[in-house]
Design a protein around this motif. Structure first.
Motif, PDB file in Angstrom:
ATOM      1  N   TYR A   1       0.856  -1.179   0.000  1.00 21.01           N
ATOM      2  CA  TYR A   1       0.000   0.000   0.000  1.00 21.01           C
ATOM      3  C   TYR A   1       0.895   1.233   0.000  1.00 21.01           C
ATOM      4  O   TYR A   1       2.058   1.190   0.399  1.00 21.01           O
ATOM      5  CB  TYR A   1      -0.873   0.051   1.262  1.00 21.01           C
ATOM      6  CG  TYR A   1      -2.019  -0.928   1.308  1.00 21.01           C
ATOM      7  CD1 TYR A   1      -1.811  -2.238   1.725  1.00 21.01           C
ATOM      8  CD2 TYR A   1      -3.310  -0.553   0.956  1.00 21.01           C
ATOM      9  CE1 TYR A   1      -2.866  -3.140   1.777  1.00 21.01           C
ATOM     10  CE2 TYR A   1      -4.372  -1.446   1.011  1.00 21.01           C
ATOM     11  CZ  TYR A   1      -4.129  -2.735   1.422  1.00 21.01           C
ATOM     12  OH  TYR A   1      -5.186  -3.627   1.470  1.00 21.01           O
TER      13      TYR A   1
ATOM     14  N   GLN B   1       0.706   5.318   1.401  1.00 20.57           N
ATOM     15  CA  GLN B   1      -0.053   6.228   2.259  1.00 20.57           C
ATOM     16  C   GLN B   1       0.533   7.628   2.168  1.00 20.57           C
ATOM     17  O   GLN B   1       1.680   7.855   2.568  1.00 20.57           O
ATOM     18  CB  GLN B   1      -0.047   5.737   3.712  1.00 20.57           C
ATOM     19  CG  GLN B   1      -0.962   6.540   4.626  1.00 20.57           C
ATOM     20  CD  GLN B   1      -1.019   5.986   6.039  1.00 20.57           C
ATOM     21  OE1 GLN B   1      -0.125   5.287   6.495  1.00 20.57           O
ATOM     22  NE2 GLN B   1      -2.086   6.300   6.759  1.00 20.57           N
TER      23      GLN B   1
ATOM     24  N   PRO C   1      -4.388   4.205   3.659  1.00 22.14           N
ATOM     25  CA  PRO C   1      -3.557   3.391   2.761  1.00 22.14           C
ATOM     26  C   PRO C   1      -4.263   3.135   1.435  1.00 22.14           C
ATOM     27  O   PRO C   1      -5.448   2.788   1.407  1.00 22.14           O
ATOM     28  CB  PRO C   1      -3.360   2.095   3.549  1.00 22.14           C
ATOM     29  CG  PRO C   1      -3.566   2.479   4.983  1.00 22.14           C
ATOM     30  CD  PRO C   1      -4.619   3.533   4.958  1.00 22.14           C
TER      31      PRO C   1
ATOM     32  N   LEU D   1       3.669   1.003   2.632  1.00 22.14           N
ATOM     33  CA  LEU D   1       3.353   0.014   3.662  1.00 22.14           C
ATOM     34  C   LEU D   1       3.261  -1.377   3.045  1.00 22.14           C
ATOM     35  O   LEU D   1       2.708  -1.545   1.959  1.00 22.14           O
ATOM     36  CB  LEU D   1       2.017   0.345   4.328  1.00 22.14           C
ATOM     37  CG  LEU D   1       1.927   1.665   5.073  1.00 22.14           C
ATOM     38  CD1 LEU D   1       0.483   1.958   5.451  1.00 22.14           C
ATOM     39  CD2 LEU D   1       2.799   1.640   6.313  1.00 22.14           C
TER      40      LEU D   1
ATOM     41  N   ALA E   1      -4.796  -8.529   8.047  1.00 23.97           N
ATOM     42  CA  ALA E   1      -3.477  -8.183   7.541  1.00 23.97           C
ATOM     43  C   ALA E   1      -2.653  -7.553   8.656  1.00 23.97           C
ATOM     44  O   ALA E   1      -3.146  -6.722   9.415  1.00 23.97           O
ATOM     45  CB  ALA E   1      -3.614  -7.209   6.370  1.00 23.97           C
ATOM     46  N   PHE E   2      -1.404  -7.972   8.745  1.00 18.25           N
ATOM     47  CA  PHE E   2      -0.457  -7.423   9.709  1.00 18.25           C
ATOM     48  C   PHE E   2       0.504  -6.516   8.949  1.00 18.25           C
ATOM     49  O   PHE E   2       1.086  -6.934   7.952  1.00 18.25           O
ATOM     50  CB  PHE E   2       0.314  -8.547  10.411  1.00 18.25           C
ATOM     51  CG  PHE E   2      -0.545  -9.402  11.274  1.00 18.25           C
ATOM     52  CD1 PHE E   2      -1.256 -10.471  10.742  1.00 18.25           C
ATOM     53  CD2 PHE E   2      -0.663  -9.142  12.637  1.00 18.25           C
ATOM     54  CE1 PHE E   2      -2.066 -11.263  11.540  1.00 18.25           C
ATOM     55  CE2 PHE E   2      -1.478  -9.936  13.439  1.00 18.25           C
ATOM     56  CZ  PHE E   2      -2.177 -11.001  12.892  1.00 18.25           C
ATOM     57  N   PHE E   3       0.648  -5.305   9.452  1.00 20.96           N
ATOM     58  CA  PHE E   3       1.411  -4.294   8.730  1.00 20.96           C
ATOM     59  C   PHE E   3       2.814  -4.112   9.299  1.00 20.96           C
ATOM     60  O   PHE E   3       3.035  -4.240  10.508  1.00 20.96           O
ATOM     61  CB  PHE E   3       0.688  -2.939   8.792  1.00 20.96           C
ATOM     62  CG  PHE E   3      -0.440  -2.833   7.823  1.00 20.96           C
ATOM     63  CD1 PHE E   3      -1.678  -3.387   8.103  1.00 20.96           C
ATOM     64  CD2 PHE E   3      -0.264  -2.181   6.616  1.00 20.96           C
ATOM     65  CE1 PHE E   3      -2.720  -3.299   7.206  1.00 20.96           C
ATOM     66  CE2 PHE E   3      -1.299  -2.076   5.703  1.00 20.96           C
ATOM     67  CZ  PHE E   3      -2.535  -2.646   6.002  1.00 20.96           C
ATOM     68  N   GLY E   4       3.737  -3.757   8.423  1.00 15.34           N
ATOM     69  CA  GLY E   4       5.047  -3.312   8.836  1.00 15.34           C
ATOM     70  C   GLY E   4       5.006  -1.834   9.190  1.00 15.34           C
ATOM     71  O   GLY E   4       3.965  -1.180   9.096  1.00 15.34           O
ATOM     72  N   GLN E   5       6.180  -1.318   9.596  1.00 15.67           N
ATOM     73  CA  GLN E   5       6.272   0.076  10.025  1.00 15.67           C
ATOM     74  C   GLN E   5       6.284   1.040   8.845  1.00 15.67           C
ATOM     75  O   GLN E   5       6.096   2.240   9.035  1.00 15.67           O
ATOM     76  CB  GLN E   5       7.563   0.286  10.835  1.00 15.67           C
ATOM     77  CG  GLN E   5       7.673  -0.572  12.070  1.00 15.67           C
ATOM     78  CD  GLN E   5       6.926  -0.009  13.242  1.00 15.67           C
ATOM     79  OE1 GLN E   5       5.701   0.112  13.216  1.00 15.67           O
ATOM     80  NE2 GLN E   5       7.653   0.346  14.288  1.00 15.67           N
TER      81      GLN E   5
END
Lengths: 113, 114
Positions: free
Chosen positions: A35, A37, A43, A91, A102-106
């Motif tokens: 994604y 942002q 996002p 992202l 969904a698990f997101f990174g930083q």
């Protein structure tokens, strides 16, 4: 790893240069999403991988953007001939299967100057 | 096609007051619905999710949301706001049996006053 890892965390590049952004998903997660942002926005979907294949790349804004996931784990988002409008936080997220959360990174903050 | 509308880009409450963040969705098939929270300079963290089980969903940090099909809504609530709740909140929808790709709203910034 314990979570989704994205590198670098920050990237400053000159207009016209090529950049690569890396995403290391949670081990065993088959679905991977990229994604973008922008400031003050939600996002925006770019591309979705199921395993090694890009199942949906309809969100890529133009042909300067490309992503790969050759072994079904790590993914790289590649941007050619960067433009100032590409500046945003990119992202990456992964999920165990389609439809699960969904698990997101930083994120990677890309600045094109 | 699926979409999410979050009413109010900013919501301001006093500490201890009720928090209500609004989310309406559009989906051509039964949806999966999610609320995520984003603290400054951090990634998105899942607060709660609806996947066709109980319509009232409880999440982390005392938040809950109710799926109302007739109103196509999935509003997020918390009975009593804490200063630590100040963050950006995003509602997202994906389509069960269709495109599982989550589509996000524009976000609502929650401001908590002492």
């Amino acid at each position: 790893g314990a979570g989704v890892s994205q590198t670098p965390s920050n990237k400053v590049t000159e207009k016209g240069k090529y950049v690569e952004l890396r995403c290391d998903p949670i081990s065993g997660h088959t679905a991977l999403y990229w994604y973008r942002q922008s400031l003050g926005q939600g996002p925006e979907f770019l591309i979705y991988f199921q395993g090694t294949g890009a199942a949906d790349d309809s969100g890529l804004p133009n042909d300067r953007f490309f992503a790969v996931r050759p072994e079904g784990s790590v993914s790289t988002l590649k941007i050619q001939r960067t433009e100032r409008g590409d500046s945003a936080v990119y992202l990456c997220a992964s999920s165990l299967i389609e439809g699960s959360e969904a698990f997101f990174g930083q994120g990677t903050r890309l600045t094109v100057v | 096609a699926q979409s999410v509308t979050q009413l109010g880009s900013h919501v301001s409450v006093s500490e201890g007051a009720l928090v209500l963040l609004r989310c309406n969705y559009s989906s051509s098939v039964p949806p999966y619905l999610f609320w995520y929270v984003q603290y400054p300079n951090q990634g998105l963290q899942l607060l709660l999710k609806y996947t066709s089980a109980a319509t009232l969903v409880k999440g982390i940090n005392g938040f809950e949301a109710e799926f109302k099909k007739s109103e196509t809504s999935f509003h997020l609530t918390k009975p009593s706001a804490h200063m630590s709740d100040a963050a950006e909140y995003f509602c997202a929808v994906s389509e069960s049996g269709g495109s599982y790709i989550p589509t996000f709203g524009r976000g609502t910034s929650l401001i908590v006053h002492p």
